[in-house]
Design a protein around this motif. Structure first.
Motif, PDB file in Angstrom:
ATOM      1  N   MET A 208     -36.017 -13.760 -71.026  1.00 24.95           N
ATOM      2  CA  MET A 208     -36.736 -13.071 -72.102  1.00 24.95           C
ATOM      3  C   MET A 208     -38.253 -13.128 -71.945  1.00 24.95           C
ATOM      4  O   MET A 208     -38.980 -12.403 -72.619  1.00 24.95           O
ATOM      5  CB  MET A 208     -36.312 -13.636 -73.461  1.00 24.95           C
ATOM      6  N   ASP A 209     -38.732 -13.989 -71.042  1.00 19.56           N
ATOM      7  CA  ASP A 209     -40.168 -14.066 -70.758  1.00 19.56           C
ATOM      8  C   ASP A 209     -40.531 -13.329 -69.468  1.00 19.56           C
ATOM      9  O   ASP A 209     -41.621 -13.512 -68.926  1.00 19.56           O
ATOM     10  CB  ASP A 209     -40.607 -15.535 -70.659  1.00 19.56           C
ATOM     11  N   TRP A 210     -39.612 -12.505 -68.961  1.00 17.20           N
ATOM     12  CA  TRP A 210     -39.806 -11.728 -67.734  1.00 17.20           C
ATOM     13  C   TRP A 210     -39.927 -12.610 -66.485  1.00 17.20           C
ATOM     14  O   TRP A 210     -40.456 -12.179 -65.468  1.00 17.20           O
ATOM     15  CB  TRP A 210     -41.015 -10.789 -67.834  1.00 17.20           C
ATOM     16  N   GLN A 211     -39.416 -13.831 -66.587  1.00 15.91           N
ATOM     17  CA  GLN A 211     -39.357 -14.675 -65.395  1.00 15.91           C
ATOM     18  C   GLN A 211     -38.146 -14.258 -64.558  1.00 15.91           C
ATOM     19  O   GLN A 211     -37.025 -14.192 -65.074  1.00 15.91           O
ATOM     20  CB  GLN A 211     -39.213 -16.162 -65.783  1.00 15.91           C
ATOM     21  N   PRO A 212     -38.324 -13.949 -63.258  1.00 10.72           N
ATOM     22  CA  PRO A 212     -37.187 -13.570 -62.412  1.00 10.72           C
ATOM     23  C   PRO A 212     -36.146 -14.682 -62.357  1.00 10.72           C
ATOM     24  O   PRO A 212     -36.488 -15.866 -62.356  1.00 10.72           O
ATOM     25  CB  PRO A 212     -37.832 -13.339 -61.039  1.00 10.72           C
ATOM     26  N   GLN A 213     -34.883 -14.280 -62.287  1.00  5.48           N
ATOM     27  CA  GLN A 213     -33.759 -15.233 -62.269  1.00  5.48           C
ATOM     28  C   GLN A 213     -32.932 -15.113 -60.991  1.00  5.48           C
ATOM     29  O   GLN A 213     -31.749 -15.475 -60.952  1.00  5.48           O
ATOM     30  CB  GLN A 213     -32.863 -14.982 -63.487  1.00  5.48           C
ATOM     31  N   ILE A 214     -33.541 -14.600 -59.925  1.00  4.38           N
ATOM     32  CA  ILE A 214     -32.784 -14.232 -58.726  1.00  4.38           C
ATOM     33  C   ILE A 214     -32.312 -15.446 -57.926  1.00  4.38           C
ATOM     34  O   ILE A 214     -31.364 -15.344 -57.159  1.00  4.38           O
ATOM     35  CB  ILE A 214     -33.630 -13.268 -57.849  1.00  4.38           C
ATOM     36  N   ASP A 215     -32.942 -16.616 -58.146  1.00  2.00           N
ATOM     37  CA  ASP A 215     -32.467 -17.822 -57.455  1.00  2.00           C
ATOM     38  C   ASP A 215     -31.602 -18.694 -58.371  1.00  2.00           C
ATOM     39  O   ASP A 215     -31.372 -19.875 -58.094  1.00  2.00           O
ATOM     40  CB  ASP A 215     -33.641 -18.630 -56.899  1.00  2.00           C
ATOM     41  N   SER A 216     -31.095 -18.104 -59.449  1.00  2.00           N
ATOM     42  CA  SER A 216     -30.262 -18.852 -60.403  1.00  2.00           C
ATOM     43  C   SER A 216     -28.871 -19.108 -59.816  1.00  2.00           C
ATOM     44  O   SER A 216     -28.439 -18.427 -58.880  1.00  2.00           O
ATOM     45  CB  SER A 216     -30.124 -18.059 -61.701  1.00  2.00           C
ATOM     46  N   PRO A 217     -28.138 -20.087 -60.372  1.00  2.63           N
ATOM     47  CA  PRO A 217     -26.761 -20.350 -59.906  1.00  2.63           C
ATOM     48  C   PRO A 217     -25.856 -19.122 -59.987  1.00  2.63           C
ATOM     49  O   PRO A 217     -25.019 -18.911 -59.106  1.00  2.63           O
ATOM     50  CB  PRO A 217     -26.287 -21.464 -60.841  1.00  2.63           C
ATOM     51  N   ALA A 218     -26.012 -18.291 -61.033  1.00  3.73           N
ATOM     52  CA  ALA A 218     -25.152 -17.108 -61.182  1.00  3.73           C
ATOM     53  C   ALA A 218     -25.392 -16.127 -60.039  1.00  3.73           C
ATOM     54  O   ALA A 218     -24.447 -15.559 -59.478  1.00  3.73           O
ATOM     55  CB  ALA A 218     -25.400 -16.439 -62.534  1.00  3.73           C
ATOM     56  N   TRP A 219     -26.665 -15.892 -59.686  1.00  3.40           N
ATOM     57  CA  TRP A 219     -26.978 -15.025 -58.544  1.00  3.40           C
ATOM     58  C   TRP A 219     -26.433 -15.623 -57.246  1.00  3.40           C
ATOM     59  O   TRP A 219     -25.850 -14.908 -56.424  1.00  3.40           O
ATOM     60  CB  TRP A 219     -28.503 -14.833 -58.428  1.00  3.40           C
ATOM     61  N   GLN A 220     -26.639 -16.923 -57.068  1.00  2.65           N
ATOM     62  CA  GLN A 220     -26.153 -17.580 -55.842  1.00  2.65           C
ATOM     63  C   GLN A 220     -24.645 -17.411 -55.702  1.00  2.65           C
ATOM     64  O   GLN A 220     -24.139 -17.066 -54.622  1.00  2.65           O
ATOM     65  CB  GLN A 220     -26.493 -19.085 -55.888  1.00  2.65           C
ATOM     66  N   GLU A 221     -23.928 -17.616 -56.798  1.00  3.08           N
ATOM     67  CA  GLU A 221     -22.465 -17.500 -56.760  1.00  3.08           C
ATOM     68  C   GLU A 221     -22.032 -16.060 -56.485  1.00  3.08           C
ATOM     69  O   GLU A 221     -21.135 -15.808 -55.670  1.00  3.08           O
ATOM     70  CB  GLU A 221     -21.872 -17.988 -58.090  1.00  3.08           C
ATOM     71  N   ALA A 222     -22.681 -15.113 -57.162  1.00  5.43           N
ATOM     72  CA  ALA A 222     -22.297 -13.704 -57.011  1.00  5.43           C
ATOM     73  C   ALA A 222     -22.563 -13.204 -55.591  1.00  5.43           C
ATOM     74  O   ALA A 222     -21.705 -12.546 -54.987  1.00  5.43           O
ATOM     75  CB  ALA A 222     -23.055 -12.847 -58.026  1.00  5.43           C
ATOM     76  N   ILE A 223     -23.732 -13.504 -55.041  1.00 10.93           N
ATOM     77  CA  ILE A 223     -24.079 -12.986 -53.712  1.00 10.93           C
ATOM     78  C   ILE A 223     -23.277 -13.696 -52.628  1.00 10.93           C
ATOM     79  O   ILE A 223     -22.852 -13.066 -51.644  1.00 10.93           O
ATOM     80  CB  ILE A 223     -25.593 -13.096 -53.448  1.00 10.93           C
ATOM     81  N   ALA A 224     -23.031 -14.998 -52.799  1.00  9.81           N
ATOM     82  CA  ALA A 224     -22.185 -15.717 -51.833  1.00  9.81           C
ATOM     83  C   ALA A 224     -20.779 -15.115 -51.831  1.00  9.81           C
ATOM     84  O   ALA A 224     -20.164 -14.928 -50.767  1.00  9.81           O
ATOM     85  CB  ALA A 224     -22.133 -17.201 -52.173  1.00  9.81           C
ATOM     86  N   PHE A 225     -20.271 -14.776 -53.021  1.00 10.56           N
ATOM     87  CA  PHE A 225     -18.943 -14.154 -53.126  1.00 10.56           C
ATOM     88  C   PHE A 225     -18.933 -12.797 -52.423  1.00 10.56           C
ATOM     89  O   PHE A 225     -18.024 -12.483 -51.653  1.00 10.56           O
ATOM     90  CB  PHE A 225     -18.578 -13.993 -54.603  1.00 10.56           C
ATOM     91  N   TYR A 226     -19.948 -12.003 -52.680  1.00  8.02           N
ATOM     92  CA  TYR A 226     -20.081 -10.659 -52.096  1.00  8.02           C
ATOM     93  C   TYR A 226     -20.143 -10.726 -50.573  1.00  8.02           C
ATOM     94  O   TYR A 226     -19.438  -9.982 -49.873  1.00  8.02           O
ATOM     95  CB  TYR A 226     -21.344 -10.031 -52.685  1.00  8.02           C
ATOM     96  N   VAL A 227     -20.973 -11.610 -50.047  1.00  8.83           N
ATOM     97  CA  VAL A 227     -21.133 -11.734 -48.598  1.00  8.83           C
ATOM     98  C   VAL A 227     -19.831 -12.208 -47.951  1.00  8.83           C
ATOM     99  O   VAL A 227     -19.411 -11.694 -46.901  1.00  8.83           O
ATOM    100  CB  VAL A 227     -22.301 -12.694 -48.270  1.00  8.83           C
ATOM    101  N   ASP A 228     -19.162 -13.150 -48.590  1.00 13.21           N
ATOM    102  CA  ASP A 228     -17.889 -13.656 -48.061  1.00 13.21           C
ATOM    103  C   ASP A 228     -16.814 -12.565 -48.110  1.00 13.21           C
ATOM    104  O   ASP A 228     -16.097 -12.340 -47.126  1.00 13.21           O
ATOM    105  CB  ASP A 228     -17.447 -14.869 -48.883  1.00 13.21           C
TER     106      ASP A 228
END
Length: 436
Positions: A208-228
């Motif tokens: 909500m403060d416009w801080q990027p969340q791209i290195d968050s656990p949810a992103w890590q899990e989603a992209i690791a799943f996608y790549v696998d």
């Protein structure tokens, strides 16, 4: 057009004068199938409007977006009609870059346009583009392969189930791959899909403060799943495949599953365009942690840039190409499964369309159910499901898309890719003044 030998000289002279007086409008569009059909019907439009000629610029999606953004921002005036979407319209309209469409003829039937689509193409309550087609996302699958493997599709599939099915059905020796997904980098290519994947894994682009969340656990899990998933059970060279490439693969029978735009349904259910038309099943886009934001909302629309010097002729064209009459023309020329989907209530009320398109109600519900104002598990400050409705997102999404593609192709680890994406996005947001 060939002239009859018997045509009087006066008639030939009149035709020559008419052609000389014709106003040429330049139409920039994407090389998707629906737009190729629109281009193929040029003669029909020009015969009904002999004072207007169409000059087409048809480009691959990423190239189109670059060309149009540069032209509109500089007031270049190269184009009279631009094919843009629900991301660009509100942003460009706010900057007075687009011509308002507030005095459309009664026979156009504005109220027939789906409300969610109309809202996405409006600024301050006024339309600034007319929807050519609209879409959400869904899952297509090979019913014959599922039946042979004894797999029953649930009402709402999960991504973990999809992974298990992809492992079962992956048969590269016979050129059948467990799943096809977008890998080609671009904010409207791989990131359109990846954003919905991140959403349903519980992630978001910004807090909500416009801080990027791209290195968050949810992103890590989603992209690791996608790549696998795509690395193990996708086709070779997946990082080069966008919407059109995957549609071709699926239509040839090379994919057991494909999650992508609902707008593809008409083509892959059309036996003249698809080798798997009689072997298909469809389901909602899969979910993980939450159903929120698991399927997108998008419309490809036709707009008139403020820099055009042929606005009235451009308006004639875009009202024709997005009208109910145009839908009926395509149905007559190409069949009901080829009509532009997702824009008009009358299309979905038409018994001929309902009969030809078993997916019609499903697609309509997916479009109406997608909520750009509430697309993530945790609150966010932006509007959009598969994009963030701020001007900076075009460059952010493309840059992050390149890093995700690098992880998919093995050039970087997922962690390295997301850390780099986080840093780059942080710099962009800081420079743009979003961060204190």
């Amino acid at each position: 057009m060939k002239l009859s030998r018997a045509l009087p000289l006066a008639g030939i002279a009149a035709l020559g004068a008419s052609a000389a007086q014709a106003e040429t409008i330049t139409v920039a569009t994407v090389n998707n199938n629906d737009m190729v059909i629109m281009q193929s019907l040029t003669d029909v439009f020009e015969q009904a409007h002999p004072d207007i000629e169409l000059d087409w610029v048809v480009l691959e999606e990423n190239v189109l977006r670059q060309r149009l953004t540069t032209d509109i921002a500089t007031g270049g005036g190269q184009f009279d009609v631009m094919t843009i979407g629900t991301y660009e319209v509100p942003i460009w309209a706010e900057r007075d870059w687009l011509t308002p469409l507030d005095d459309l003829p009664e026979e156009y039937r504005v109220d027939d346009l789906l409300q969610s689509v109309r809202k996405g193409l409006s600024h301050d309550g006024t339309l600034h583009a007319l929807p050519f087609y609209a879409e959400s996302s869904m899952m297509y699958y090979r019913q014959d392969l599922f039946d042979a493997a004894g797999i029953e599709m649930p009402e709402q599939p999960t991504w973990q189930q999809v992974r298990d099915w992809a492992e079962q059905l992956h048969d590269p020796a016979n050129q059948t791959y467990g799943i096809c997904l977008r890998g080609k980098p671009g904010w409207g290519e791989n990131m359109a899909f990846v954003s919905t994947l991140v959403n349903t894994f519980g992630g978001r682009w910004f807090d909500m403060d416009w801080q990027p969340q791209i290195d968050s656990p949810a992103w890590q899990e989603a992209i690791a799943f996608y790549v696998d998933l795509l690395g193990n059970y996708g086709p070779p060279g997946a990082s080069s495949n966008g919407f059109n490439e995957n549609q071709a693969l699926f239509s040839r029978g090379n994919c057991a599953m494909w999650v992508d735009a609902t707008s593809a349904a008409g083509r892959i259910y059309d036996a003249s365009q698809s080798q798997v038309a009689d072997k298909l099943g469809f389901a909602p886009a899969p979910i993980a942690e939450t159903p929120k934001g698991s399927h997108w909302l998008w419309s490809w629309a036709l707009a008139i840039p403020a820099s055009s010097d042929a606005k009235e002729a451009a308006r004639e064209f875009i009202t024709w190409a997005t009208s109910q009459e145009y839908v009926e023309l395509v149905a007559e020329e190409k069949g009901w499964t080829s009509v532009p989907p997702g824009t008009r209530e009358s299309t979905y009320e038409n018994p001929s369309y309902q009969e030809a398109a078993p997916f019609a109600d499903f697609v309509l519900n997916a479009i109406q159910d997608a909520d750009p104002t509430d697309s993530t598990l945790e609150p966010n400050p932006y509007v959009g499901v598969q994009f963030v409705g701020i001007p900076e997102f075009q460059s952010i999404g493309t840059q992050v898309g390149q890093m995700v593609a690098a992880a998919l192709s093995g050039q970087r680890s997922v962690e390295q890719a997301l850390q780099a994406a986080q840093r780059a996005t942080q710099r962009t947001m800081d420079r743009a003044g979003y961060l204190d």
